[in-house]
Scaffold this motif. Structure first.
Motif, short mmCIF file in Angstrom:
data_model
loop_
_atom_site.label_atom_id
_atom_site.label_comp_id
_atom_site.label_asym_id
_atom_site.label_seq_id
_atom_site.Cartn_x
_atom_site.Cartn_y
_atom_site.Cartn_z
N PHE A 99 -7.05 -2.09 -9.91
CA PHE A 99 -7.84 -1.56 -11.02
C PHE A 99 -7.03 -0.63 -11.91
CE2 PHE A 99 -10.92 -3.00 -8.01
CZ PHE A 99 -11.98 -3.44 -8.78
N GLN A 100 -7.52 -0.50 -13.13
CA GLN A 100 -6.88 0.40 -14.09
C GLN A 100 -7.13 1.85 -13.68
OE1 GLN A 100 -8.27 -0.12 -18.13
NE2 GLN A 100 -6.59 1.06 -18.98
N ALA A 101 -8.36 2.16 -13.31
CA ALA A 101 -8.71 3.54 -12.93
C ALA A 101 -8.38 3.75 -11.45
CB ALA A 101 -10.19 3.78 -13.19
N GLU A 102 -8.47 5.00 -11.01
CA GLU A 102 -8.24 5.32 -9.60
C GLU A 102 -9.26 4.60 -8.72
OE1 GLU A 102 -5.87 7.17 -8.37
OE2 GLU A 102 -5.04 8.00 -10.22
N ALA A 103 -8.77 3.84 -7.76
CA ALA A 103 -9.71 3.05 -6.96
C ALA A 103 -9.51 3.26 -5.47
CB ALA A 103 -9.59 1.57 -7.31
N LEU A 104 -8.54 4.08 -5.08
CA LEU A 104 -8.35 4.33 -3.64
C LEU A 104 -9.52 5.15 -3.13
CD1 LEU A 104 -4.57 5.31 -3.52
CD2 LEU A 104 -5.61 3.12 -2.94
N PHE A 105 -9.77 5.04 -1.83
CA PHE A 105 -10.81 5.87 -1.22
C PHE A 105 -10.24 7.26 -1.00
CE2 PHE A 105 -11.34 1.47 0.28
CZ PHE A 105 -12.50 1.18 -0.42
N PRO A 106 -10.75 8.25 -1.73
CA PRO A 106 -10.10 9.58 -1.66
C PRO A 106 -10.22 10.22 -0.28
CG PRO A 106 -12.10 9.67 -3.00
CD PRO A 106 -11.87 8.23 -2.68
N TRP A 107 -11.19 9.76 0.52
CA TRP A 107 -11.41 10.36 1.83
C TRP A 107 -10.61 9.66 2.92
CZ3 TRP A 107 -15.52 9.15 -1.45
CH2 TRP A 107 -15.91 7.81 -1.41
N LYS A 108 -9.79 8.69 2.55
CA LYS A 108 -8.96 8.01 3.55
C LYS A 108 -7.49 8.29 3.26
CE LYS A 108 -11.96 4.07 4.60
NZ LYS A 108 -12.24 4.41 6.01
N VAL A 139 6.42 -1.10 0.08
CA VAL A 139 6.30 -0.51 -1.25
C VAL A 139 6.98 0.87 -1.32
CG1 VAL A 139 4.17 -1.74 -1.82
CG2 VAL A 139 4.03 0.53 -0.79
N GLY A 140 7.76 1.17 -0.30
CA GLY A 140 8.57 2.39 -0.34
C GLY A 140 7.83 3.66 0.04
N LEU A 141 6.74 3.53 0.78
CA LEU A 141 5.97 4.71 1.14
C LEU A 141 5.79 4.83 2.65
CD1 LEU A 141 3.16 4.67 -1.58
CD2 LEU A 141 5.11 6.20 -1.45
N GLY A 142 6.78 4.31 3.39
CA GLY A 142 6.67 4.30 4.84
C GLY A 142 6.37 5.66 5.46
N ALA A 143 6.89 6.71 4.81
CA ALA A 143 6.74 8.04 5.40
C ALA A 143 5.51 8.78 4.86
CB ALA A 143 7.99 8.87 5.13
N PHE A 144 4.71 8.10 4.03
CA PHE A 144 3.63 8.80 3.36
C PHE A 144 2.24 8.38 3.85
CE2 PHE A 144 7.26 9.24 0.70
CZ PHE A 144 7.13 10.46 0.06
N GLY A 145 2.22 7.62 4.95
CA GLY A 145 0.96 7.08 5.43
C GLY A 145 -0.11 8.12 5.71
N GLY A 146 0.31 9.32 6.13
CA GLY A 146 -0.66 10.33 6.53
C GLY A 146 -1.24 11.13 5.38
N ARG A 147 -0.79 10.83 4.15
CA ARG A 147 -1.24 11.64 3.02
C ARG A 147 -2.53 11.09 2.42
NH1 ARG A 147 3.41 14.17 -0.55
NH2 ARG A 147 5.05 14.37 1.02
N TYR A 148 -3.35 12.02 1.95
CA TYR A 148 -4.54 11.61 1.20
C TYR A 148 -4.13 11.34 -0.24
CZ TYR A 148 -7.36 12.94 5.16
OH TYR A 148 -7.91 13.00 6.40
N PRO A 149 -4.90 10.49 -0.95
CA PRO A 149 -4.51 10.13 -2.32
C PRO A 149 -4.16 11.32 -3.21
CG PRO A 149 -6.30 8.74 -1.62
CD PRO A 149 -6.07 9.72 -0.50
N HIS A 150 -4.92 12.42 -3.08
CA HIS A 150 -4.64 13.54 -4.00
C HIS A 150 -3.31 14.21 -3.70
CE1 HIS A 150 -5.23 17.30 -1.67
NE2 HIS A 150 -5.98 16.55 -0.90
#
Ligand code: ADP
Ligand code: MG
Lengths: 281, 263
Positions: A99-108, A139-150
Motif C-alpha cells: 500500500f501507499q500509506a502505512e499498512a504494517l500492524f503497529p502493535w506487531k 530485504v536487509g533487515l535481519g537484525a531488526f526483527g524485534g523492532r516495532y514499526p515506529h
C-alpha cells in the motif's frame, strides 16, 4: 476422456491468460452532497504473467483507485476485471498489495508483521517465524526483527512491507508508490532490491509511481494516465532495455533517454492540466 | 534539571508546607492563639501520630483492603462489560444506532444520583460501591473500545484482508489490539474512576473503608482523623496510579509516545 481434454484445455488457457485484464473500467465515487465524481473512465489495461508494468500519472488521477480494483478492494462502477482469465469477484487472492500509506500492524514487531502473513494461511508459528526471518534478511533487515514499526525508518518499514507481501508468494504484485516518501539514494537501493527479488521469480507487477524515470528503469512497459477527473489511459510504451538491469546504470543508456523524452512530452501537458484542475493537490 | 535536584525540590515543597502548617497552627500570635485554630486545621504532628497509630495497631489495613477490593471489582466488572458491549456495538452498527440515545442519556446522568438507589438495592456493604464504580468505569472503557475499533486505519484493515485474514483473525490481530490500546491509554482515568466510585460510595453510607474512617472522624469533629484519612487516601491513589503506569509501559511498548497520548 472428454474431461481430460477439457481440463488440459483449461490449463492451457490458464497459462496463456494474462495475469490482469481491466476492460473499460470506470470508477465513480458518490460524494457527500449526493453528486458523483468519476475518477477513472473506461480504462483498459492488460498485464501479462511475469510482466512488470508501471503506471504513471499526475497525483490524484486515480492510480491507487485502479490498483484497488485490481486487488478486488473496490468494485468498478462499470467494466470488468479478470485475473488469469477469471472474472474477479471479491478480493483478489492471487495478489499481494504493497500500500501507499502505512499498512504494517503497529502493535506487531517487524518479524511478527511478516510472519502473520503466513500464519493467516495456517502455517505454524515456528515455521512462519523461521521463514519471516529469512525474508527479513533478504530485504536487509535481519537484525531488526524485534523492532516495532515506529522504531524503523520509512524505508525500513517499506522493506518490511515488501517482505510481508512477498512471503506469501503472490502471483501478482500490486505496488502503490512504494518508494514515494524515500530519498533518492534509498529509492535506488530499494529499486535494485525489488528488481533482484523480481528477477528470481518473475511475477506480474503493477507498479504505480509518479516518477517517470523510476518507471522506465524498472519496467517492461510504462502506462500513462491522464489527469482526472475521468482519467483515462493515454499511452502505453514498451521499454527497450535489456534485463537484468541496474537502475542507476540503465539511466545512462541512449534508449532510456529517448523513451523518457517521448513520454515526458505527453505527460507534461497532462500534469499541467492536473494542476489546473486539482489546485496542485 | 537533573533527577536528583528535581527530587530535592519536590521534597522541599512538602517540608515547607508541613513546617508552615505546623507554625501557623501552633505558634501563638495575638491573644495567645495561633493564626489557624488547631480545632479546624489540626496540626501535622497530630496527623502523623494518628497515621502511625493506625498502621501500628493495624486498624487501617481492613479499611484499605475494603476500598481496594471495591475499586478493583468495579474496575474489572466495568472493564469487561465495556469491552464486550464496545465490541458488540462497533461490529453491529445497527445495534449501536438503536441504543445510541440511551447510552448518551445514561452517560449524561451524574452518577452520584444513582448512589442512593444502589444502597437501596445492594445494601451498605461493598456491592453498592462496586456498582457505583462500575457505572463510571464501564462508559470510559466502552467509549474507548468503540473508538478503538472504529478508528482502525482503513489501510491497515485493507492490508489485513489482503493478507488473507478471516473475520476471527481480524478480531484477534487487528480490532482487539487497537481497542486494547485505547483502553490502556485511558487506564489512568478509568482506574481513577473506580477509586472515585468506591470512595464516594463509602462517603454516602458505609460500614468500612477509607472514606468510612474519614466520615467517622468528621462525625466526632476529629480533624486530625479527617486529615490523616485524606493523606492515606491520597497515598493509596498515588500507589495505584504508579502501578497503572508500570502496566501501561509494559503493554504499550509498540506505541511511539505512550506517556504523551494518555488522556
Ligand atoms: N473514497 C473516495 N471518495 C471520493 N473520492 C475519492 C475516493 N477515493 C479517491 N477519490 C478521488 O479519486 C481521485 C483518484 O484518487 P487516487 O486513486 O487516490 O489518486 P492517485 O492517482 O494519486 O493514487 C482523486 O481525485 C480522489 O480525490
Ligand atoms: Mg495514490
Amino acid at each position: 476422456m472428454a474431461d481430460e481434454v477439457a481440463e488440459a484445455e483449461a490449463a492451457a488457457r490458464a497459462n496463456v491468460a494474462p495475469a490482469v485484464v481491466l476492460s473499460d473500467v470506470t470508477i465513480a465515487f458518490h460524494l457527500v452532497g449526493g453528486s458523483t465524481y468519476t475518477a477513472v473512465e473506461q480504462a483498459s489495461l492488460t498485464v501479462a504473467d511475469g510482466e512488470f508494468v508501471s503506471i504513471v500519472g499526475p497525483t490524484g488521477c486515480g492510480k491507487s483507485t485502479l490498483l484497488n480494483v485490481a486487488a478486488g478492494l473496490l468494485a468498478p462502477s462499470a467494466g470488468t476485471a479478470e485475473i488469469f482469465g477469471k472474472p474477479l469477484a471479491g478480493l483478489n487472492r492471487q495478489s499481494g498489495y504493497l500500500f501507499q500509506a502505512e499498512a504494517l500492524f503497529p502493535w506487531k514487531t517487524a518479524i511478527d508483521n511478516v510472519a502473520i502473513a503466513l500464519e493467516t494461511g495456517g502455517v505454524g508459528r515456528q515455521e512462519a517465524h523461521a521463514r519471516a526471518q529469512e525474508w527479513l534478511t533478504r530485504v536487509g533487515l535481519g537484525a531488526f526483527g524485534g523492532r516495532y514499526p515506529h522504531m524503523l525508518s520509512g524505508g525500513q518499514r517499506k522493506r518490511v512491507g515488501l517482505a510481508q507481501v512477498l512471503i506469501r508468494d503472490p502471483k501478482i504484485l500490486l505496488m502503490d508508490e512504494p518508494f514515494g516518501p524515500l530519498d533518492a539514494q534509498t529509492r535506488q537501493i530499494m529499486g535494485n532490491l525489488l528488481l533482484d527479488l523480481w528477477n528470481a521469480d518473475r511475477k506480474a507487477v503493477m507498479f504505480v509511481t509518479h516518477d517517470l524515470e523510476e518507471a522506465i528503469a524498472l519496467s517492461d512497459r510504462v502506462v500513462i494516465m491522464s489527469a482526472g477527473p475521468a482519467a483515462r489511459i493515454i499511452g502505453d510504451w514498451r521499454v527497450p532495455l535489456s534485463r537484468p538491469r541496474d537502475i542507476s546504470e540503465v539511466r545512462l543508456e541512449k534508449a532510456f533517454h529517448e523513451l523518457h523524452r517521448e513520454i515526458c512530452h505527453v505527460l507534461k501537458d497532462e500534469v499541467l492540466k492536473g494542476y489546473a484542475q486539482t489546485g496542485g493537490g | 534539571m537533573s533527577r536528583l535536584t528535581l527530587f530535592t525540590f519536590q521534597i522541599l515543597v512538602a517540608v515547607i508546607t508541613l513546617v508552615l502548617w505546623y507554625l501557623l497552627t501552633s505558634v501563638p500570635v495575638s491573644g495567645g492563639k495561633p493564626l489557624f485554630p488547631p480545632f479546624f486545621f489540626s496540626n501535622p504532628v497530630d496527623v502523623i501520630e494518628r497515621i502511625i497509630k493506625w498502621f501500628a495497631d493495624g486498624t487501617i489495613w481492613r479499611h484499605l483492603w475494603i476500598t481496594l477490593s471495591e475499586a478493583t471489582l468495579a474496575f474489572v466488572i466495568g472493564a469487561v462489560g465495556g469491552i464486550l458491549v464496545g465490541f458488540w456495538f462497533a461490529r453491529q452498527p445497527r445495534v449501536a444506532a438503536v441504543f445510541d440515545p440511551y447510552v448518551k442519556m445514561i452517560n449524561a446522568l451524574p452518577r452520584i444520583v444513582l448512589a442512593p438507589i444502589f444502597t437501596l438495592w445492594f445494601g451498605l456493604g461493598i456491592w453498592s460501591k462496586v456498582a457505583l464504580g462500575v457505572t463510571l468505569v464501564f462508559f470510559i472503557v466502552f467509549f474507548n473500545v468503540y473508538q478503538g475499533i472504529k478508528e482502525v486505519s482503513p489501510t491497515v484493515l485493507a492490508n489485513a484482508r489482503m493478507l488473507g485474514m478471516n473475520e476471527r483473525q481480524l478480531m484477534r490481530h487487528v480490532y482487539w489490539p487497537s481497542a486494547l490500546s485505547w483502553v490502556f491509554s485511558s487506564l489512568h482515568t478509568s482506574v481513577g474512576f473506580a477509586v472515585v466510585g468506591a470512595v464516594v460510595g463509602e462517603y454516602l453510607g458505609s460500614a468500612a473503608g477509607l472514606d468510612y474512617l474519614i466520615l467517622q472522624a468528621e462525625g466526632t469533629f476529629d480533624i486530625a482523623g479527617v486529615f490523616a484519612g485524606m493523606f492515606v487516601l491520597a497515598a493509596f491513589v498515588i500507589v495505584i496510579d504508579g502501578v497503572v503506569t508500570l502496566v501501561e509501559r509494559r503493554l504499550l511498548v509498540w506505541r511511539p509516545t505512550a506517556a504523551d497520548t494518555r488522556t
